[in-house]
Design a protein around this motif. Structure first.
Motif, mmCIF file in Angstrom:
data_model
loop_
_atom_site.group_PDB
_atom_site.id
_atom_site.type_symbol
_atom_site.label_atom_id
_atom_site.label_comp_id
_atom_site.label_asym_id
_atom_site.label_seq_id
_atom_site.Cartn_x
_atom_site.Cartn_y
_atom_site.Cartn_z
ATOM 1 N N ILE A 41 41.462 50.395 47.173
ATOM 2 C CA ILE A 41 40.061 49.973 47.278
ATOM 3 C C ILE A 41 39.681 49.060 46.114
ATOM 4 C CG2 ILE A 41 37.670 50.787 47.184
ATOM 5 C CD1 ILE A 41 38.611 53.252 48.786
ATOM 6 N N LEU A 42 40.090 49.463 44.913
ATOM 7 C CA LEU A 42 39.786 48.628 43.745
ATOM 8 C C LEU A 42 40.438 47.249 43.854
ATOM 9 C CD1 LEU A 42 40.026 51.223 40.826
ATOM 10 C CD2 LEU A 42 37.972 50.076 41.695
ATOM 11 N N THR A 43 41.674 47.223 44.321
ATOM 12 C CA THR A 43 42.371 45.946 44.485
ATOM 13 C C THR A 43 41.640 45.026 45.448
ATOM 14 O OG1 THR A 43 44.521 46.921 43.980
ATOM 15 C CG2 THR A 43 44.538 44.870 45.215
ATOM 16 N N LEU A 44 41.154 45.603 46.539
ATOM 17 C CA LEU A 44 40.497 44.805 47.574
ATOM 18 C C LEU A 44 39.063 44.400 47.204
ATOM 19 C CD1 LEU A 44 41.762 46.777 50.699
ATOM 20 C CD2 LEU A 44 42.601 44.576 49.852
ATOM 21 N N ILE B 219 59.098 44.810 52.917
ATOM 22 C CA ILE B 219 59.275 43.357 53.009
ATOM 23 C C ILE B 219 58.091 42.646 52.348
ATOM 24 C CG2 ILE B 219 59.378 41.397 54.596
ATOM 25 C CD1 ILE B 219 60.894 43.299 56.539
ATOM 26 N N GLY B 220 56.888 43.179 52.587
ATOM 27 C CA GLY B 220 55.697 42.600 51.966
ATOM 28 C C GLY B 220 55.751 42.658 50.447
ATOM 29 N N LEU B 221 56.191 43.782 49.915
ATOM 30 C CA LEU B 221 56.326 43.914 48.461
ATOM 31 C C LEU B 221 57.339 42.909 47.914
ATOM 32 C CD1 LEU B 221 56.318 47.801 48.029
ATOM 33 C CD2 LEU B 221 54.537 46.219 47.261
ATOM 34 N N ALA B 222 58.454 42.782 48.595
ATOM 35 C CA ALA B 222 59.482 41.831 48.155
ATOM 36 C C ALA B 222 58.958 40.406 48.203
ATOM 37 C CB ALA B 222 60.726 41.980 49.029
ATOM 38 N N TYR B 223 58.206 40.083 49.244
ATOM 39 C CA TYR B 223 57.653 38.732 49.387
ATOM 40 C C TYR B 223 56.678 38.422 48.249
ATOM 41 C CZ TYR B 223 55.082 34.777 51.293
ATOM 42 O OH TYR B 223 54.489 33.555 51.456
ATOM 43 N N GLU C 153 54.824 35.400 44.182
ATOM 44 C CA GLU C 153 53.666 35.463 43.286
ATOM 45 C C GLU C 153 53.983 35.997 41.896
ATOM 46 O OE1 GLU C 153 50.784 34.222 44.166
ATOM 47 O OE2 GLU C 153 51.397 33.796 46.228
ATOM 48 N N GLY C 154 55.101 36.682 41.741
ATOM 49 C CA GLY C 154 55.468 37.204 40.428
ATOM 50 C C GLY C 154 55.082 38.660 40.235
ATOM 51 N N VAL C 155 55.486 39.185 39.076
ATOM 52 C CA VAL C 155 55.322 40.611 38.791
ATOM 53 C C VAL C 155 53.857 41.005 38.667
ATOM 54 C CG1 VAL C 155 55.852 42.447 37.130
ATOM 55 C CG2 VAL C 155 57.585 40.731 37.687
ATOM 56 N N VAL C 156 53.043 40.147 38.075
ATOM 57 C CA VAL C 156 51.629 40.489 37.893
ATOM 58 C C VAL C 156 50.944 40.686 39.239
ATOM 59 C CG1 VAL C 156 49.412 39.686 37.005
ATOM 60 C CG2 VAL C 156 51.490 39.303 35.677
ATOM 61 N N SER C 157 51.159 39.772 40.162
ATOM 62 C CA SER C 157 50.574 39.920 41.499
ATOM 63 C C SER C 157 51.159 41.125 42.231
ATOM 64 C CB SER C 157 50.811 38.651 42.323
ATOM 65 O OG SER C 157 50.044 37.582 41.829
ATOM 66 N N LEU C 158 52.444 41.386 41.995
ATOM 67 C CA LEU C 158 53.070 42.550 42.628
ATOM 68 C C LEU C 158 52.383 43.836 42.187
ATOM 69 C CD1 LEU C 158 55.287 43.874 44.326
ATOM 70 C CD2 LEU C 158 56.735 43.864 42.270
ATOM 71 N N VAL C 159 52.139 43.953 40.873
ATOM 72 C CA VAL C 159 51.473 45.151 40.361
ATOM 73 C C VAL C 159 50.070 45.277 40.961
ATOM 74 C CG1 VAL C 159 50.530 46.244 38.291
ATOM 75 C CG2 VAL C 159 52.806 45.197 38.225
ATOM 76 N N THR C 160 49.387 44.153 41.121
ATOM 77 C CA THR C 160 48.032 44.176 41.675
ATOM 78 C C THR C 160 48.025 44.549 43.154
ATOM 79 O OG1 THR C 160 47.315 42.478 40.113
ATOM 80 C CG2 THR C 160 45.967 42.793 42.091
ATOM 81 N N TRP C 161 48.842 43.855 43.945
ATOM 82 C CA TRP C 161 48.808 44.030 45.399
ATOM 83 C C TRP C 161 49.708 45.151 45.915
ATOM 84 C CZ3 TRP C 161 44.862 42.227 47.789
ATOM 85 C CH2 TRP C 161 44.188 41.128 47.256
ATOM 86 N N ALA C 162 50.444 45.766 45.020
ATOM 87 C CA ALA C 162 51.279 46.897 45.447
ATOM 88 C C ALA C 162 50.429 48.072 45.916
ATOM 89 C CB ALA C 162 52.196 47.342 44.314
ATOM 90 N N TRP C 163 49.238 48.248 45.327
ATOM 91 C CA TRP C 163 48.408 49.403 45.678
ATOM 92 C C TRP C 163 48.086 49.474 47.174
ATOM 93 C CZ3 TRP C 163 47.733 53.385 42.515
ATOM 94 C CH2 TRP C 163 47.973 53.202 41.152
ATOM 95 N N PRO C 164 47.483 48.447 47.764
ATOM 96 C CA PRO C 164 47.186 48.576 49.206
ATOM 97 C C PRO C 164 48.434 48.614 50.076
ATOM 98 C CG PRO C 164 46.575 46.393 48.407
ATOM 99 C CD PRO C 164 46.908 47.202 47.204
#
Length: 199
Positions: A191-194, A25-29, A34-45
């Protein structure tokens, strides 16, 4: 030949499924807001949390066959032929002791916590395999260690009574390299994302 029996604790699997669903659900939100760019960034954690839930609560298992018992822990799997089994214990977790002195604990079958152990009645363990003086709350039915130990002990007793297939080569330990690699990559990415700044 009896079909293999695989044991996984139901409570842990339910918690893991809930955690994985929340992560999805978080990934979908993130993707929608936020769009695909943010998804790629925040998908890691987010994916790392879902992976951790699967790794800790769904992957571990105890598999019992006519020829061996297989204990799959987080990153290692042990295949123990019945001919290598010296003893089966459940004090801290389902533990297989081999004839060469190794003690293999099953992550999937921990002993009950102190509160559950203190409230376990004697009659709850009287029908479990084993001798009366050696049975304890961790052998009780309805506990992860007790349910797994009962399945393993009954299979071992059948092997001792009737004989069975002894696999050559003794106990085999396998490090699950793909699981280790994926875990390291996800943790490093999280870790890198955060840590890195995001503009």
């Amino acid at each position: 030949m009896a079909p293999p029996v695989t044991f996984r604790p139901r409570g842990g699997a339910i918690l893991a499924a809930i955690a994985i669903a929340i992560c999805a659900i978080g990934l979908a939100y993130v993707a929608v807001t936020e769009g695909v760019v943010s998804l790629v960034t925040w998908a890691w954690p987010i994916v790392a949390v879902a992976w951790g839930a699967w790794l800790l609560y769904i992957r571990p298992s105890v598999r019992v066959t006519d020829g061996f018992v297989e204990v799959r822990n987080i990153v290692r799997t042990y295949r123990v032929p019945w001919g290598d089994v010296e003893d089966i214990d459940s004090r801290y977790a389902l533990t297989i002791q081999t004839v060469d002195g190794r003690r293999i604990r099953a992550w999937a079958a921990p002993a009950p916590g102190a509160r559950q152990a203190m409230t376990t009645r004697r009659e709850e363990v009287t029908r479990t395999p084993g001798e009366g003086d050696t049975r304890r709350p961790s052998d009780a039915r309805g506990t992860s260690s007790g349910d797994a130990a009962e399945v393993v002990r009954r299979a071992f007793e059948t092997y001792q009574r009737e004989g069975g297939t002894v696999l050559p080569g003794g106990t085999v330990t396998t490090w699950d390299i793909p699981v280790i690699v994926v875990t390291i990559l996800l943790v490093a990415g999280a870790i890198l994302t955060l840590v890195l700044p995001h503009g």
